[in-house]
Design an enzyme around this catalytic site. Structure first.
Site, PDB file in Angstrom:
ATOM      1  N   GLY A 267       1.554 -19.577 -51.082  1.00 23.49           N
ATOM      2  CA  GLY A 267       1.881 -19.123 -49.738  1.00 23.49           C
ATOM      3  C   GLY A 267       2.671 -20.174 -48.969  1.00 23.49           C
ATOM      4  N   HIS A 303      -3.090 -22.336 -40.878  1.00 23.50           N
ATOM      5  CA  HIS A 303      -3.760 -22.996 -42.007  1.00 23.50           C
ATOM      6  C   HIS A 303      -3.029 -24.297 -42.367  1.00 23.50           C
ATOM      7  CE1 HIS A 303      -5.963 -23.028 -45.921  1.00 23.50           C
ATOM      8  NE2 HIS A 303      -4.865 -23.626 -46.345  1.00 23.50           N
ATOM      9  N   GLU A 304      -1.728 -24.207 -42.545  1.00 18.97           N
ATOM     10  CA  GLU A 304      -0.981 -25.400 -42.959  1.00 18.97           C
ATOM     11  C   GLU A 304      -1.019 -26.466 -41.863  1.00 18.97           C
ATOM     12  OE1 GLU A 304      -0.503 -25.429 -45.988  1.00 18.97           O
ATOM     13  OE2 GLU A 304      -0.631 -23.278 -46.334  1.00 18.97           O
TER      14      GLU A 304
HETATM   15  C1  7ML Z   1      -4.560 -20.280 -48.468  1.00 17.45           C
HETATM   16  C2  7ML Z   1      -2.367 -22.224 -50.592  1.00 17.45           C
HETATM   17  C3  7ML Z   1      -2.191 -22.634 -51.931  1.00 17.45           C
HETATM   18  C4  7ML Z   1      -2.749 -21.895 -52.971  1.00 17.45           C
HETATM   19  C5  7ML Z   1      -1.812 -23.084 -49.475  1.00 17.45           C
HETATM   20  C6  7ML Z   1      -1.440 -23.895 -52.254  1.00 17.45           C
HETATM   21  C7  7ML Z   1      -2.466 -24.438 -49.325  1.00 17.45           C
HETATM   22  C8  7ML Z   1      -2.109 -25.140 -51.796  1.00 17.45           C
HETATM   23  C9  7ML Z   1      -1.895 -25.471 -50.328  1.00 17.45           C
HETATM   24  C10 7ML Z   1      -4.775 -19.787 -47.217  1.00 17.45           C
HETATM   25  C11 7ML Z   1      -3.709 -19.564 -46.377  1.00 17.45           C
HETATM   26  C12 7ML Z   1      -2.447 -19.851 -46.832  1.00 17.45           C
HETATM   27  C13 7ML Z   1      -2.241 -20.337 -48.097  1.00 17.45           C
HETATM   28  C14 7ML Z   1      -3.296 -20.555 -48.947  1.00 17.45           C
HETATM   29  C15 7ML Z   1      -3.082 -21.048 -50.328  1.00 17.45           C
HETATM   30  C16 7ML Z   1      -3.460 -20.751 -52.708  1.00 17.45           C
HETATM   31  C17 7ML Z   1      -3.634 -20.320 -51.403  1.00 17.45           C
HETATM   32  N1  7ML Z   1      -2.532 -26.760 -50.083  1.00 17.45           N
HETATM   33  O1  7ML Z   1      -2.267 -24.924 -48.034  1.00 17.45           O
HETATM   34  O2  7ML Z   1      -3.843 -24.346 -49.486  1.00 17.45           O
HETATM   35 ZN    ZN Z   2      -4.710 -24.972 -47.856  1.00 16.75          ZN
END
Ligand code: 7ML
Ligand code: ZN
Length: 875
Positions: A267, A303-304
């Protein structure tokens, strides 16, 4: 099998690194076919000088080594060992400068890990182990360094040059090239490194932190798309403000950049001050994005951003601790969305997702604890368990400690560990110490896999005027964990009287309250609630306070009563879902259950104008076929599909008038706005449309309504809602709408994803044929993860009826395409494989075909580690 026997990495084998890398200077000379990366690493031994000299072992993948020197002196071949994926310096000094120069090929990097090119834009993805595809390094999160990054590139094609931290210098070079130097003052692990170079437009805004610092916010996108970044920018500002207000956490640099790219494995990514996003989570306008897309943008941007504290300032010691940052950050983004919109609706959506993705994972061959004990390929562990169950574990801590206690714990966690790489144990210890509580039993949630089952029975003691409740817990075995210990969890309950009002619950004679949280911790516990005047119904697990499956005997009358009256909206929704599930299971099992009580209660919900439309939309949406199927001893996809269709049609027939009223009343003549209120009205209107369309094959007026809804839609939410229903109807209307959609949006890649997806989830019998044909569509490409997920992923995950076709054609398709994809992008290929791992749940004939498909995958030459791990564990 992969070329070399895949190695299992174990948590118990963790050792702190022998060398620290304190400072990193990187110099990139960007060329798509040949990028030169020079690295200068300040290395310091981190073991006693008296010890045997320990080798420095660096990770690398697909790097062409051009030069290597220590303290300015080139190394002779005898002074280092160069292996396929390791560079070993057997006897380095105690403290030294290591210089390497490598050449990499971003243009052929289809794995999208490390440095690659997406639509002409150079970008990076380093989590978890992509940095080693850029330069030789100790690519592990407990090696934290400050970075200074120089980027050189062609000015015409790459006018924008970005990396982490602050821009400290920029200028011109010869032959039309230019450069920029970035410096990140915060020590960080290599997985948070980020670099972007390309021709990008930008939307810029300023944010003043509560302590008065000005932060420049910028969102970079392809030219022409800047007009679609407004909602992402607003979301970022809301997230920054919210983190200050609710968590007391402020942003720590003077600029914050986001870049949206078209090709991205996940994402988004939280690289320090340079978040890189799948453009699907940035770009939105009413014409091309649905309400769900707007929601997704708000929560992913948040989230980010939230990772800046929970992930970046405090990071993971090793990848077994992944949920330390992910579970906590998902909890934070969930709370943010709950505070921004309707809390109960958000909780319902999160639980739906947990049940759809995490519960099956926890019940299948890939089940693992929130803190895993071993892995082969870490990329396979970015799972619903790490993220969603991890967030539930944090939510339970929040329930135990309350908001104030939880924030006290957060404060201590940050005070103790800012700037460190730590463990889940460290987090729990901070929570326990700050609140002076013992969380040792609670910690089993981190080590024990599987979804607990609570068996509950309630009994009213008339003589005593007390309600007696017995709760038994049991966690089923999971791979490698036969026996389970009892878990500690908060179980929120309520009791309703005959009028449907909450009975004040008086634990031990204290002051009354309407919900009571039972402290569950043993295999079997009995609770007695005194002073209860004749209860009518027990409301159990309010707000889904514990992430468990509940078994309780209830009759139709009690379910209907809770569906109509529970003061906890979550449980009101839940009662309806349970009721509908029971009915569908009975129908699928060949019975003809009476639907009257359910339909009555359903009608009450539709007519209750005190309820918010978004909630009614959730409550009126039947559980998905997968959810119902999961409850069968042997899954019968056709029977479940038929049962759900039957119930939908019966509801439509019985409540047609109410549905038509909603369809009319929820219409709006105002301009589209993505706010929660307006989105809720659209959601409810489209739910009504969906029921009415169940009559479209027998009533031409309903087909008309659907076609008109499609044609007159002034936003993507409504247009998609109609098309989603049309694709299930045979006849020319479907073809016509699909062609129209392609004509309108054929050049918009994100909208074409929707077009692929809708065709892949059609329940019509020729769907697989159509999907095969679409693989050849000019907009489709195996090199683009969004396309792969939209077509192949949607078919295998979102279309149980056709994927599980009795002739095994769905499985054959899946295996064949997965193997093709594995050669292009193993991470995405492995992530797509999960549905085949559920073979144990099906009849013998399907089991054989699913296993055969997995065996075919395992037998293939040049299999990636990623796919090998998932396929071998699935068998
Ligand atoms: C979860 C992410 C990843 C993988 C994003 C990659 C992240 C690792 C990254 C919730 C909301 C948005 C994205 C993700 C997600 C699977 C899911 N560190 O920020 O966790
Ligand atoms: Zn994350």
């Amino acid at each position: 099998m992969p070329d070399s026997a895949p190695q299992i990495i174990r948590r118990e084998d963790y050792r702190s690194p022998d060398y620290r890398i304190e400072q990193v200077e990187l110099d990139f000379d960007l060329e798509p076919r040949r990028t030169r990366v020079r690295a200068r690493l300040t290395v310091q031994a981190d073991h006693d000088q008296g010890d045997e000299p320990r080798p420095l072992v660096l990770d690398g993948e697909e790097l062409e080594l051009m030069a290597i020197a220590i303290d300015g002196r080139p190394l002779s071949p005898a002074e280092y060992v160069l292996e396929e994926q390791r560079l070993i310096i057997p006897r380095p000094p105690q403290r030294f400068l290591l210089e390497t120069e490598v050449v990499i090929r971003p243009d052929t990097n289809t794995e999208l890990s490390g440095l690659y090119v997406s639509n002409g834009v150079f970008c990076t993805q380093c989590e978890a182990e992509g940095f080693r595809r850029i330069t030789w390094f100790q690519d592990r999160p407990d090696v934290m360094a400050t970075y200074r990054t120089t980027i050189r590139a062609d000015r015409a094609t790459q006018p924008v040059l970005l990396s982490n931290g602050n821009l400290v210098e920029e200028g011109e070079l010869e032959q039309g090239r230019h450069f920029a130097v970035w410096e990140d003052p915060f020590p960080k692990p290599s997985y948070l490194f980020g670099l972007v170079a390309g021709d990008l437009a930008c939307n810029e805004r300023s944010f003043t932190t509560r302590s008065g610092r000005e932060v420049k916010l910028r969102i970079f996108v392809e030219h022409g798309k800047e007009g679609r970044t407004g909602y992402a920018m607003d979301s970022l500002v809301r997230a920054m403000r919210w983190d200050e207000e609710r968590f007391g956490l402020e942003y720590d640099l003077d600029l914050f950049n986001i870049v949206a790219v078209s090709d991205f494995n996940m994402g988004a990514m939280e690289n320090k001050s340079l978040n890189i996003f799948n453009d699907k989570y940035i770009l939105a306008d009413p014409e091309t994005a649905t309400d769900a897309d707007f929601d997704g943008i708000e929560s992913v941007v948040a989230h980010e951003y939230f990772h800046n504290w929970t992930g970046n300032r405090i990071t993971c010691r090793d990848w077994f601790q992944l949920s330390l940052k992910e579970g906590l950050t998902v909890f934070r983004d969930q709370e943010f969305s709950a505070d921004m919109r309707s809390r109960p609706v958000k909780r319902i959506q999160d639980v739906r997702r947990l049940r759809a993705a995490q519960f099956p994972e926890d019940a299948g061959p890939l089940a693992h604890p929130v803190r895993p004990d071993s892995y082969i390929e870490i990329n396979n562990f970015y799972t619903a368990t790490i993220y969603e169950k991890g967030a539930e574990v944090i939510r339970m801590l929040h329930a135990f400690l309350g908001e104030a206690g939880f924030q006290k714990g957060m404060g201590l966690y940050i005070a103790r560990h800012d700037g460190q790489a730590v463990t889940c144990d460290d987090f729990v210890a901070a929570m326990a110490d700050a609140n002076d509580v013992d969380l040792s039993q609670f910690k089993r949630w981190y080590s024990q896999a599987g979804t607990p089952v609570l068996t509950v029975s309630g009994r009213y003691d008339t003589g005593r005027g007390a309600y007696e409740l017995t709760v038994e817990q049991h966690t089923p075995p999971t791979p490698g964990q036969a026996d389970k210990q009892p878990l500690q969890m908060p179980l929120s309950i309520g009791l309703l009287d005959r009028q449907g009002r909450d009975i004040p619950l008086v634990p031990g004679g204290g002051a009354g309250q309407e919900s009571l949280t039972l402290p569950i911790r043993s295999e079997r516990q009995t609770f007695v609630i005194e002073d209860v005047p004749e209860p009518a119904a027990l409301s159990l697990n309010r707000g889904f306070s514990a992430p468990v499956n509940i078994r309780i005997d209830r009759d139709a009358e009690e379910r209907a009563f809770l569906m109509a009256h529970d003061s906890d909206p979550f449980q009101r929704w839940e009662a309806g879902q349970e009721f509908a599930t029971e009915l569908m299971l009975a129908t699928a099992g060949g019975q003809a259950p009476s639907l009257a009580a359910f339909i009555d209660a359903f009608g009450e919900l539709l007519r209750d104008r005190r309820l918010e439309p978004a909630f009614v939309a959730e409550a009126a949406t039947l559980p998905g076929e997968d959810y119902v199927a999961e409850r069968m001893v042997v899954i019968d996809v056709e029977a479940v599909h038929h049962a759900r269709q039957t119930l939908r049609r019966e509801i439509a027939l019985a409540l047609r008038a109410d549905l038509e009223v909603l369809y009319r009343e929820m219409a709006s003549d105002e301009a589209y706005s993505p706010d929660a209120e307006a989105a809720g009205r659209r959601a409810l209107r489209n739910v009504a449309l969906a029921y009415l369309s169940a009559l479209a094959e027998e009533d031409a007026r309903e087909l008309d309504r659907l076609v008109t809804h499609y044609r007159t839609a002034d936003n993507m939410t409504d247009r998609m809602a109609a098309l989603r229903l049309l694709v299930n109807l045979p006849g020319p209307e479907q073809e016509k709408a699909l062609r129209d959609f392609e004509d309108r949006y054929g050049s918009d890649m994100l909208v074409m994803d929707k077009w692929f997806m809708l065709q892949a989830i059609s329940t019509l019998p020729d769907t697989l044929e159509r999907v095969e044909t679409l693989l050849g569509h000019p907009a489709f490409s195996l090199e683009r993860p969004n396309k792969v997920r939209a077509l192949i992923g949607a078919f295998t995950v979102g279309n149980p009826l056709r994927y599980h076709a009795a002739d095994g054609s769905g499985y054959d398709f899946h295996a064949k395409r997965t193997l093709e994809l594995d050669q292009v992008n193993p991470q995405v290929a492995a992530r797509l494989l999960a549905p085949l791992g559920r073979w144990r749940r099906f009849d013998d004939a399907r089991q054989e075909k699913m296993k055969a498909a997995l065996q075919r995958i395992l037998a293939a030459p040049r299999l990636s580690r990623d796919l090998y791990e998932v396929a071998s564990k699935a068998l």
